[in-house]
Design an enzyme around this catalytic site. Structure first.
Site, PDB file in Angstrom:
ATOM      1  N   ASP A   1       0.958  -1.145   0.304  1.00  0.00           N
ATOM      2  CA  ASP A   1       0.325  -0.080  -0.187  1.00  0.00           C
ATOM      3  C   ASP A   1       1.062   0.898   0.112  1.00  0.00           C
ATOM      4  OD1 ASP A   1      -2.619  -0.756   0.010  1.00  0.00           O
ATOM      5  OD2 ASP A   1      -2.869  -0.822   2.183  1.00  0.00           O
TER       6      ASP A   1
HETATM    7  C1  GLC Z   1      -1.329  -4.081   5.578  1.00  0.00           C
HETATM    8  C2  GLC Z   1      -3.197  -3.744   4.345  1.00  0.00           C
HETATM    9  C3  GLC Z   1      -2.645  -4.550   3.762  1.00  0.00           C
HETATM   10  C4  GLC Z   1      -1.328  -3.867   2.527  1.00  0.00           C
HETATM   11  C5  GLC Z   1      -0.459  -4.815   3.344  1.00  0.00           C
HETATM   12  C6  GLC Z   1       1.147  -3.405   2.480  1.00  0.00           C
HETATM   13  O1  GLC Z   1      -1.165  -4.974   5.928  1.00  0.00           O
HETATM   14  O2  GLC Z   1      -3.913  -4.361   5.441  1.00  0.00           O
HETATM   15  O3  GLC Z   1      -3.635  -4.832   2.452  1.00  0.00           O
HETATM   16  O4  GLC Z   1      -0.886  -5.267   2.049  1.00  0.00           O
HETATM   17  O5  GLC Z   1      -0.455  -3.751   4.646  1.00  0.00           O
HETATM   18  O6  GLC Z   1       0.956  -2.496   2.561  1.00  0.00           O
HETATM   19  C1  GLC Z   2      -1.026   2.767   5.562  1.00  0.00           C
HETATM   20  C2  GLC Z   2       0.071   1.112   6.375  1.00  0.00           C
HETATM   21  C3  GLC Z   2      -0.435  -0.146   5.474  1.00  0.00           C
HETATM   22  C4  GLC Z   2      -1.261  -0.362   5.267  1.00  0.00           C
HETATM   23  C5  GLC Z   2      -2.553   0.845   5.102  1.00  0.00           C
HETATM   24  C6  GLC Z   2      -3.628   1.215   5.168  1.00  0.00           C
HETATM   25  O1  GLC Z   2      -0.502   2.937   4.164  1.00  0.00           O
HETATM   26  O2  GLC Z   2       1.653   1.246   5.995  1.00  0.00           O
HETATM   27  O3  GLC Z   2      -0.254  -1.174   6.438  1.00  0.00           O
HETATM   28  O4  GLC Z   2      -1.901  -1.134   4.552  1.00  0.00           O
HETATM   29  O5  GLC Z   2      -2.105   2.229   5.880  1.00  0.00           O
HETATM   30  O6  GLC Z   2      -4.386   1.982   4.787  1.00  0.00           O
END
Ligand code: GLC
Ligand code: GLC
Length: 834
Positions: free
Chosen positions: A506
């Site tokens: 993300d």
């Molecule tokens: C969080 C989110 C997931 C994403 C991950 C890596 O765990 O829930 O959707 O893939 O972060 O950014």
């Molecule tokens: C932030 C976190 C990621 C998560 C995301 C969800 O980017 O670092 O882990 O998946 O928020 O919105």
């Protein structure tokens, strides 16, 4: 051993690390009872458990902190929790025992009175405390019955001294005014809305019931009471808090009736206990609803029929025992679907108990309510929910089926999807919208897992809407085709998939260019550029594209399967051409077509995701490249506590990379150990047959192993956390964000389907383990499509991988798939590795 935190200040960082490198535990596993037994209340962080299986849920910490809600942790919050408070973990379901001048709690908080003994047992769907002070023993059992919307707390008090005792028991919960978000913001209104009723031993919380709500909450006890309070200020006293409530210390509730401010529910029971005598009390915290036209008993008086009916079911100890036995039976049944008996206690414990339990909790909660997720934030994630499904589909396939349909209903006609949807309305969340280009392929992953598990191809023929619009509905199979084609139709300059706002990571935001505080990292800027590409999505496409082709074949559409495989070949070649960096797979191309995760980069030279996923998808296996990539992962990304997400960490913010470079080095997506994708590398190692290395990776993030370093790791030693601090961090090895993470599902897939090797295929269960040397023989019991499989694996030559012989009910079978025979109830399977 527990070290006072102030001492840590006197020890330098490296000494500190060395100091704690030896065994550091705060409890132990009781495998027979499926419990983790916490032996001191002073755990490094609150160690929590979840109560509830259907609609009523509670979070409960080892010091009795936590909160309850009905269905939705944001909109129907029953009790109030204080986030980000000191001391941490403030508010819960508290019992105070006043014995002479001493006031104490069985869970230690909030008075924090030193206890003569303390024990908290987190079990599967329940928590127990067993504590004592000055000759009084308190045993508390907390659970949510399988078929009621309430939580039971039974407290049993025993006088273990030789004198008669006159003690006072107080209960205490603070109500949340339902909408947890509004509850902590809108004080100008909320301080004036609180309303309660008190009848006998039951306190009714009915805030907002007068106008728009038809639900209320109750807190009751099955005994006459000697006092109550419903106003927080009256119970605690001005400038007091939970740890020194005036009413308790004075030995008498005030009988307050809350009007506005903060309504609470507190009971007082005066108890005489002779030496050796025990008394027990059943407290019920419940959620009740009335039909719109039956809200009132009389003007302004709540209709209490549903509350009375609920309370009538939990009048006696026997009632509680019965409901508790039913809960245990529910879980025993679920946990009997996949069990292993190996020589490794830690593997047995994770597979048979905790890993599957965490998968179920993650299914129930998605990413909403934990001690790191406030319950007022995210909805259900499209990618998260599909991946969670991989971990619980064998446990509750009917609910997995429903969930697949819900998720697919938020897909768009062009195959893309809302990134999140709301659990109550099941509608896509337009604040975040779409454009996370890995999302569509996860729907194939989830559906394929469901069909392989159940053999139920009828789901593929279900009519499913797009963006909840039934007028444009198509079959689910057509949804999957559009998922597949979304990638085919959205490729960039290197013929690799366009990344959009982000893929699985993300925080790799290649089209967003968020420059000022307050701008979303993910949703800002053009977001969906025509250039930035993801090698990770390419890996997903190869893996789940093949699963899509197999589903097409199942439906008899060989032409479609053939077309899919042609596209997969094209992608495979594109990865080898432009996604290979010489020693590992490139991670992505940015909006200027520069490489990310390449030796050309100054920072972020190598990433875990593309290497793990491309290799597990089989890309480069026959060319020897997967092996090379995995060697590079070991060389550059491995550390004592797991495999880091990237190296070297980003030390400055890169506008063209986004949130990933916003985190300090070693944390979260910037070179933290993201436990979620460690199993991808471990699975990839099983694909190339390296059982030693696969297991080494498995062990590093596995709670049963990290229990030994609980002081560093900090989070619960019975469940996975999302992130462990990497080598660049201040304290490497420190975990965060426990419980609600895709790690639960992926680690379970890894250990159960790849390492132990029992993988559901369309034709039947396949058994092809990949284990470390010395793992020994093992047995697995697996319930699958209505039959029970008794599988015995022997490994006489101690190999890592390879099935020499498969014998099903005495007959030799070629390959490693046990042919599925409709209607057959029992399979006795012998597998000889070699
Ligand atoms: C969080 C989110 C997931 C994403 C991950 C890596 O765990 O829930 O959707 O893939 O972060 O950014
Ligand atoms: C932030 C976190 C990621 C998560 C995301 C969800 O980017 O670092 O882990 O998946 O928020 O919105």
């Amino acid at each position: 051993m527990f070290m006072p935190f102030y001492l840590i200040d006197f020890i330098t960082r490296s000494n500190y690390k060395k100091y704690w490198e030896d065994t550091m535990k705060f409890g132990f596993f009781d495998d027979l009872n499926k419990e983790y037994v916490i032996t001191t209340p002073k755990t490094p962080l609150p160690w929590i458990n979840y109560l509830g299986t259907n609609d009523f849920f509670s979070l409960v910490s080892n010091t009795a902190g936590g909160y309850s809600f009905y269905k939705d942790a944001k909109l129907l919050r029953i009790t109030r929790f204080r986030y980000n408070n000191v001391p941490m973990d403030t508010n819960g379901k508290y019992f105070y025992i006043k014995d002479g001048d001493t006031v104490w709690n069985p869970g230690w908080q909030p008075t924090k009175t030193d206890l003569d003994s303390y024990e908290c047992r987190h079990g599967i769907g329940y928590t127990k405390w067993n504590s004592s002070k000055n000759g009084v023993k308190a045993e508390v059992l907390a659970f949510v019955p399988t078929d009621d919307t309430c939580e039971i707390n039974r407290i049993k008090l025993t006088n273990t001294s030789s004198e008669a005792k006159d003690i006072k028991l107080f209960s205490y919960v603070e109500w949340c005014l339902w909408n947890a978000d509004d509850d902590m913001k809108n004080f100008q209104r909320n301080f004036s809305t609180g309303e309660v009723e008190i009848v006998g031993s039951t306190i009714f919380h009915k805030t907002e019931y007068r106008e728009r709500r038809n639900h209320y909450a109750i807190y009751s006890v099955n005994a006459p009471i000697d006092g109550f309070d419903t106003s927080r200020d009256a119970f605690l006293g001005a400038y007091h808090d939970n740890h020194d409530p005036e009413a308790v210390f004075n030995g008498a509730c005030t009988g307050s009736e809350a009007h506005g401010w903060s309504p609470v529910a507190a009971h007082q029971i005066n108890i005489k206990l002779n030496p050796g005598e025990s008394k027990s009390y059943v407290f019920v915290l419940g959620y009740c609803e009335n039909p719109e036209d039956q809200k009132w008993e009389s003007k302004g008086v709540v209709n209490k029929a549903p509350a009375n009916a609920m309370l009538a079911k939990y009048k006696t100890d026997e009632d509680v025992d019965k409901a508790f036995a039913k809960l245990n039976a529910y879980w025993d049944n679920l946990l009997s679907i996949y069990t292993v008996e190996s020589n490794n206690d830690k593997v047995n414990r994770m597979v048979n108990i905790w890993n599957q339990y965490q998968c179920m909790v993650t299914f129930n909660m998605s990413r909403s309510a934990s001690y790191f997720e406030s319950g007022i934030g995210r909805g259900m994630g499209f990618r998260d929910s599909n991946q969670d499904l991989l971990g619980f589909v064998h446990l509750i396939p009917e609910r997995a089926r429903e969930r697949i349909i819900d998720i697919a209903s938020t897909q768009f006609e062009n195959g893309s999807a809302y990134h999140q949807y709301q659990p109550l309305t099941k509608r896509g969340n337009s604040d975040i919208g779409s454009g996370f280009n890995d999302d569509p392929l996860w729907l194939i992953a989830g559906t394929s897992a469901y069909v392989r598990e159940t053999g139920d191809i009828s789901i593929l023929k279900e009519m499913v809407p797009y963006d909840n619009d039934m007028s444009v509905a198509t079959t689910l199979m057509e949804h999957l085709k559009r998922s597949f084609d979304f990638t085919v139709n959205n490729k960039g300059p290197h013929n690799l998939p366009l990344i959009g706002r982000a893929d699985w990571n993300d925080c790799l935001n290649l089209n967003c260019f968020s420059e000022h505080p307050g701008e979303s990292f993910q949703c800002f800027g053009p977001s969906e550029g025509p250039v930035a590409e993801s090698v990770f999505i390419a890996g997903m496409f190869v893996k789940y594209g093949e699963e899509y082709a197999q589903l097409a074949e199942l439906l008899g559409d060989t032409a479609e399967a053939e077309r899919a495989r042609k596209e997969i070949k094209i992608m495979y070649d594109a990865v080898l051409k432009d996604g290979w960096d010489g020693e590992w797979f490139v991670r992505a191309y940015d909006a200027y077509s520069n490489k990310i995760g390449s030796k050309e980069c100054e920072e972020g030279k190598i990433f875990i995701e593309s290497n793990g996923f491309c290799s597990l998808a089989g890309i480069g296996v026959k060319e020897g490249l997967a092996e090379k990539a995995l060697d590079s992962v070991k060389k550059y990304l491995d550390c004592k506590y797991g495999v880091m997400i990237l190296q070297p960490a980003y030390t400055v913010y890169h506008l063209e990379l986004g949130e990933i470079s916003s985190y300090p080095p070693g944390y979260k997506e910037n070179a933290g150990i993201f436990c979620h994708n460690n199993p991808w590398v471990s699975i990839a190692e099983t694909v190339i047959g390296r059982g030693d290395r696969a297991f080494e990776i498995y062990k590093k993030t596995c709670p049963a192993y990290t229990e030994e370093i609980s002081e560093i790791h900090k989070t619960e030693p019975y469940v996975y956390c999302q992130m462990v601090a990497g080598n660049d961090a201040y304290i490497p090895g420190e975990g965060k964000n426990s419980w609600l993470t895709g790690t639960a599902a992926w680690t379970f897939c890894n250990i159960s389907q790849y390492i132990l090797g029992v993988y559901p295929t369309h034709k039947g269960l396949s058994v092809d383990p990949c284990v470390p040397h010395g793992f020994g023989d093992f047995k697995i019991t697996r319930k699958f499509r209505g039959a029970t499989y008794h599988i015995e694996v022997s490994n006489p030559s101690d190999v890592e991988k390879g099935v020499k012989e498969l014998i099903v009910d005495g007959n030799k079978v070629d390959g490693c798939v046990i042919p599925f025979v409709d209607g057959k109830k029992e399979y006795n399977v012998k597998v000889v590795m070699g």
